[in-house]
Design an enzyme around this catalytic site. Structure first.
Site, PDB file in Angstrom:
ATOM      1  N   ASN A  52     -35.178  52.357 -16.502  1.00 34.09           N
ATOM      2  CA  ASN A  52     -35.843  52.807 -17.772  1.00 34.09           C
ATOM      3  C   ASN A  52     -35.016  54.049 -18.182  1.00 34.09           C
ATOM      4  O   ASN A  52     -35.016  54.927 -17.494  1.00 34.09           O
ATOM      5  CB  ASN A  52     -37.363  53.227 -17.324  1.00 34.09           C
ATOM      6  CG  ASN A  52     -37.858  53.399 -18.519  1.00 34.09           C
ATOM      7  OD1 ASN A  52     -38.269  52.845 -19.354  1.00 34.09           O
ATOM      8  ND2 ASN A  52     -38.282  54.784 -18.372  1.00 34.09           N
ATOM      9  N   GLU A  53     -34.830  53.775 -19.528  1.00 29.86           N
ATOM     10  CA  GLU A  53     -34.298  54.937 -20.132  1.00 29.86           C
ATOM     11  C   GLU A  53     -32.985  55.559 -19.378  1.00 29.86           C
ATOM     12  O   GLU A  53     -33.165  56.930 -19.140  1.00 29.86           O
ATOM     13  CB  GLU A  53     -35.214  55.797 -20.405  1.00 29.86           C
ATOM     14  CG  GLU A  53     -36.221  55.300 -21.702  1.00 29.86           C
ATOM     15  CD  GLU A  53     -37.269  56.282 -22.299  1.00 29.86           C
ATOM     16  OE1 GLU A  53     -37.368  57.501 -21.683  1.00 29.86           O
ATOM     17  OE2 GLU A  53     -37.655  56.132 -23.160  1.00 29.86           O
TER      18      GLU A  53
HETATM   19  C1  BGC Z   1     -41.239  56.932 -20.702  1.00 29.94           C
HETATM   20  C2  BGC Z   1     -42.357  56.757 -20.568  1.00 29.94           C
HETATM   21  C3  BGC Z   1     -43.352  57.807 -21.135  1.00 29.94           C
HETATM   22  C4  BGC Z   1     -43.261  57.753 -22.742  1.00 29.94           C
HETATM   23  C5  BGC Z   1     -43.990  58.727 -23.474  1.00 29.94           C
HETATM   24  C6  BGC Z   1     -40.732  57.066 -22.304  1.00 29.94           C
HETATM   25  O1  BGC Z   1     -39.803  58.163 -22.451  1.00 29.94           O
HETATM   26  O2  BGC Z   1     -40.333  55.587 -20.544  1.00 29.94           O
HETATM   27  O3  BGC Z   1     -42.508  56.988 -19.107  1.00 29.94           O
HETATM   28  O4  BGC Z   1     -44.621  58.169 -20.897  1.00 29.94           O
HETATM   29  O5  BGC Z   1     -41.863  57.844 -23.119  1.00 29.94           O
HETATM   30  O6  BGC Z   1     -43.540  59.891 -23.508  1.00 29.94           O
END
Ligand code: BGC
Length: 424
Positions: free
Chosen positions: A157-158
């Site tokens: 993720n990201e």
């Molecule tokens: C992430 C989440 C986070 C969301 C809101 C994203 O960067 O994947 O885990 O809660 O943004 O900030």
């Protein structure tokens, strides 16, 4: 019935294990929360007890009319000690996938959503090249057991979040990136305390959020590539990608070079790693506008701001997708798009305007597989604790009761009709 999205379009919401399951005690970020001087404003604790309530939660999401759900499998649960895999925890996620199947929900599964096992820190975390192999091994173990039920997988993720955090640190009161400790807003030495809680010392301690330098960035990309190879060997039909946090990077006169540099840092440098993927997960919340002096604080002059104090700008989603599509031929999945707000009518406008933009992208021929709103539930927003509310479903954490917001009904209605027209 009007239809403006492709047939089989995935309509869903997203969560991550640490933010919703509760008691993720073997994770490095649990150790961070509890370290003396920690910048986390709350403990994640029981979170919203999704670990036990996932069946009810999935039923609720399906009942709204959604056909997909993005969630993460927690490495720290599956492999509580190096090389020791838990059949019970694999069984847990087998039943989560089963609940999806029973409810007509297509799962989009994330293998790493910020948290890593505590023990990984003893081996140098994300600055040890062997972490890529360990991560691929964990993915292989999960896919050898559950792979047939996972059609879409987001490895990391990201993958670029550490880069964004590092570059934005000067402007944001947020988690310090690599090399920055003892900042004014947090007690010095909290990372040392977190390292101790992971059974190691600061020289070895290196969480995913710190992976923003020349040594660690290639390890993150390698982890993705090795995981993809391992997954594809077991499940050639599984669609594999990673997700990137992609603000819509814009410029005004004199800011073009800044903007181009940022876009390379956020997106360009990942292009090699994602070549060979089946899709790219795009996660968008906002835009960044650059001028001759660098980043312009759009929130200062914005007509409307979000609960996180950022500019309200739902059009950023389409902007970011168009930019990606101009440089990449891979299909795109919106794996996150969301807003923190106490005013659900603001969320409704955010989703509607974001989806109008997305519809325009699709009408122009950009291949988009699905849209996952962040988040299904109000949940643990990392260092911000339980303050910000991103969810389309609220949760009373004393009773763990769920309360469906109007925005959830809107998203469900859009999903059922497969169009945003006539609903916004
Ligand atoms: C992430 C989440 C986070 C969301 C809101 C994203 O960067 O994947 O885990 O809660 O943004 O900030």
């Amino acid at each position: 019935m009007p239809q403006s999205y492709p047939e089989n379009f995935l309509w869903g919401t997203a969560t991550s294990a640490h933010q919703v399951e509760g008691n993720n005690i073997n994770a490095d970020l649990w150790a961070e929360e509890h370290a003396e001087g920690s910048p986390y404003r709350d403990y994640s604790g029981d979170a919203i007890n999704h670990y036990q309530l996932y069946r009810e939660d999935i039923l609720l999401l399906a009942g709204l009319g959604l056909n997909s759900y993005r969630f993460s499998i927690e490495w720290a649960r599956i492999e509580p000690e190096p090389g020791i895999y838990s059949s019970a925890e694999i069984g847990h996620y087998r039943d989560v996938l089963q609940a999806c199947k029973e409810n007509g929900i297509t799962p989009v599964v994330t293998m790493h959503h910020f948290t890593s096992p505590r023990w990984l820190m003893r081996f140098g975390g994300w600055k040890n090249p062997q972490t890529a192999d360990r991560f691929a091994q964990y993915c292989e173990t999960v896919f050898s057991e559950l792979g047939q039920d996972i059609p879409y997988v987001v490895t990391m993720n990201e993958a670029n979040l550490p880069v964004l955090l590092k570059e934005l640190f000067v402007n944001l009161d947020f988690m310090p990136p690599v090399g920055i400790d003892g900042a004014a807003w947090t007690a010095p030495g909290w990372r040392e305390a977190a390292a101790l809680r992971c059974g190691t010392t600061i020289d070895k301690y290196f969480t995913f959020h710190m992976a923003s330098d020349e040594q660690s960035l290639p390890i993150v990309m390698d982890a993705h590539k090795k995981a993809r190879t391992a997954i594809k060997a077991l499940q050639p039909a599984a669609k594999v990608g990673l997700s990137l946090a992609l603000p819509d990077v814009q410029s005004v006169a004199g800011g073009e070079a800044y903007a181009a540099g940022k876009w390379y840092d956020y997106f360009g440098q990942y292009k090699d790693a994602i070549a060979g993927d089946d899709f790219l997960g795009v996660q968008n919340y906002a835009r960044e506008v650059y001028g001759p002096q660098g980043l312009i604080q759009t929130a200062d002059t914005a007509e409307e701001i979000t609960g996180m104090g950022t500019e309200f700008y739902p059009e950023a989603l389409a902007g970011s997708i168009r930019r990606v599509a101009s440089e990449l031929t891979l299909p795109i999945m919106v794996t996150e798009h969301g807003i923190a707000t106490e005013d659900d009518s603001q969320r409704i406008r955010f989703i509607s305007r974001g989806l109008q933009g997305l519809e325009g992208c699709i009408a122009d021929g950009i291949p988009v597989l699905g849209y996952m709103y962040w988040s299904a539930f109000d949940n643990f927003e990392w260092t911000f604790g339980y303050g910000p509310h991103f969810g389309v479903i609220a949760v009373n954490r004393d009773t763990q009761e769920r309360h469906v917001k109007e925005s959830a009904h809107l998203l469900g209605a859009i999903a059922r009709r497969n169009t945003v027209r006539a609903l916004s």
